[in-house]
Design an enzyme around this catalytic site. Sequence first.
Site, short mmCIF file in Angstrom:
data_model
loop_
_atom_site.label_atom_id
_atom_site.label_comp_id
_atom_site.label_asym_id
_atom_site.label_seq_id
_atom_site.Cartn_x
_atom_site.Cartn_y
_atom_site.Cartn_z
N LYS A 45 23.46 -23.58 18.95
CA LYS A 45 22.70 -22.32 19.01
C LYS A 45 23.38 -21.22 19.83
CE LYS A 45 20.07 -22.76 16.63
NZ LYS A 45 20.48 -22.95 15.19
N HIS A 100 30.35 -29.49 18.32
CA HIS A 100 29.43 -29.22 19.43
C HIS A 100 29.75 -30.11 20.63
CE1 HIS A 100 26.85 -26.71 17.08
NE2 HIS A 100 26.32 -27.65 16.34
N SER A 130 16.63 -20.03 21.29
CA SER A 130 17.09 -20.29 19.93
C SER A 130 16.92 -21.78 19.60
CB SER A 130 18.55 -19.86 19.79
OG SER A 130 19.00 -20.06 18.50
P1 A3P Z 1 18.89 -16.83 17.26
O1 A3P Z 1 18.10 -18.07 17.02
O2 A3P Z 1 18.78 -16.34 18.68
O3 A3P Z 1 18.64 -15.76 16.27
P2 A3P Z 1 24.42 -21.72 15.85
O4 A3P Z 1 25.22 -21.23 14.68
O5 A3P Z 1 25.27 -22.19 16.98
O6 A3P Z 1 23.39 -22.70 15.42
O7 A3P Z 1 23.66 -20.47 16.47
C1 A3P Z 1 22.58 -19.86 15.80
C2 A3P Z 1 22.28 -18.55 16.49
O8 A3P Z 1 23.33 -17.61 16.19
C3 A3P Z 1 20.97 -17.93 15.98
O9 A3P Z 1 20.44 -17.21 17.09
C4 A3P Z 1 21.50 -17.00 14.90
O10 A3P Z 1 20.60 -15.97 14.54
C5 A3P Z 1 22.75 -16.46 15.59
N1 A3P Z 1 23.72 -15.86 14.64
C6 A3P Z 1 24.27 -16.44 13.56
N2 A3P Z 1 25.06 -15.56 12.92
C7 A3P Z 1 25.02 -14.41 13.63
C8 A3P Z 1 25.63 -13.12 13.46
N3 A3P Z 1 26.41 -12.85 12.44
N4 A3P Z 1 25.34 -12.17 14.38
C9 A3P Z 1 24.53 -12.43 15.43
N5 A3P Z 1 23.92 -13.63 15.64
C10 A3P Z 1 24.16 -14.61 14.74
#
Ligand code: A3P
Length: 288
Positions: A45, A100, A130
């Site tokens: 996240k 991860h 998140s």
């Molecule tokens: P939120 O839940 O705060 O919106 P991961 O890929 O490590 O699982 O992380 C997911 C988080 O990254 C989510 O955060 C998601 O919305 C955010 N995220 C993914 N792509 C993104 C982008 N292009 N710009 C900004 N945030 C992004």
Amino acid sequence: MAEVTRFTHKGIFFSPQYHSVENLIFLENEFQLLDDDIVSVVYPKSGTHWMAEILSLIRHDGDPTWINSVKLADRAPWFESVTGMECALKYPPPRLMSTHLPFRLFPKSFLHSKAKIIYTARNPKDVLVSSYHFGKALKIIKDPGSLEEFLEKFLNGNGLMASGSWFDHVKGWLEMRDRANFFFNTYEELQQDLRGSVGRICRFLGKELNSQQIDSVVENASFQKMKGNKQSNGAHISDTVMDHTKGKLMRKGISGDWKNYLTVAQNEYFDRIYQEKMQGVKMTFPWD
Ligand code: A3P
């Protein structure tokens, strides 16, 4: 509802639906990183999908054909998962991979290789929020409970899975920061200046992109574009793993959302634990 099971390996819990002890042992001790490998390391996240999209676009000089036609998990497989490892072993070099894992479970072969590591960290309070929302939709972990309950789990290193404590993760990986093949960046920097970050990542990778190509990386890795790209937006996550009606991978994509969730007391408590656990870390982060 099926019972949620998990197993623990070296103090970190994993889901038997994705991981196996055999694969984790193989990865740590036998998997050979190649000098032209690129591995994106991200605590869950914290921008794993975002960085995979950016690196996929950089690899193809900003051309979005690959990201629009091949699912993200095949472009940048998580090699700690059983299917991710199968994909990594078949991947024609140069490989792009994600993980991860904390440093202590990472392939030992890294220490003798020139493989490039890109580590992305995010404000742990936003990681908490998140993770909490994503955890509510994930069927393969125990329900996070209330935010108060999940806050405690998160601070104790029992957040989602496969990564252990946020504090240990960041501190463990930061020990690599003097190596020429290690690049540290943050979700917040990507957000404040994606173009600048893409330029810095390209320099680290030794990849030259012209201005238009960089523009295309920035445009196609935007939150809105990724949200609409079914190869990248989590649509591939199986219904047995996630209840798509209860949460989205591409949730808000902002920094500072924790302010909408943590009470003053929870925030102060978080800060206290943060100060304790990060004592001695000589580094300033965007959220400090
Ligand atoms: P939120 O839940 O705060 O919106 P991961 O890929 O490590 O699982 O992380 C997911 C988080 O990254 C989510 O955060 C998601 O919305 C955010 N995220 C993914 N792509 C993104 C982008 N292009 N710009 C900004 N945030 C992004």
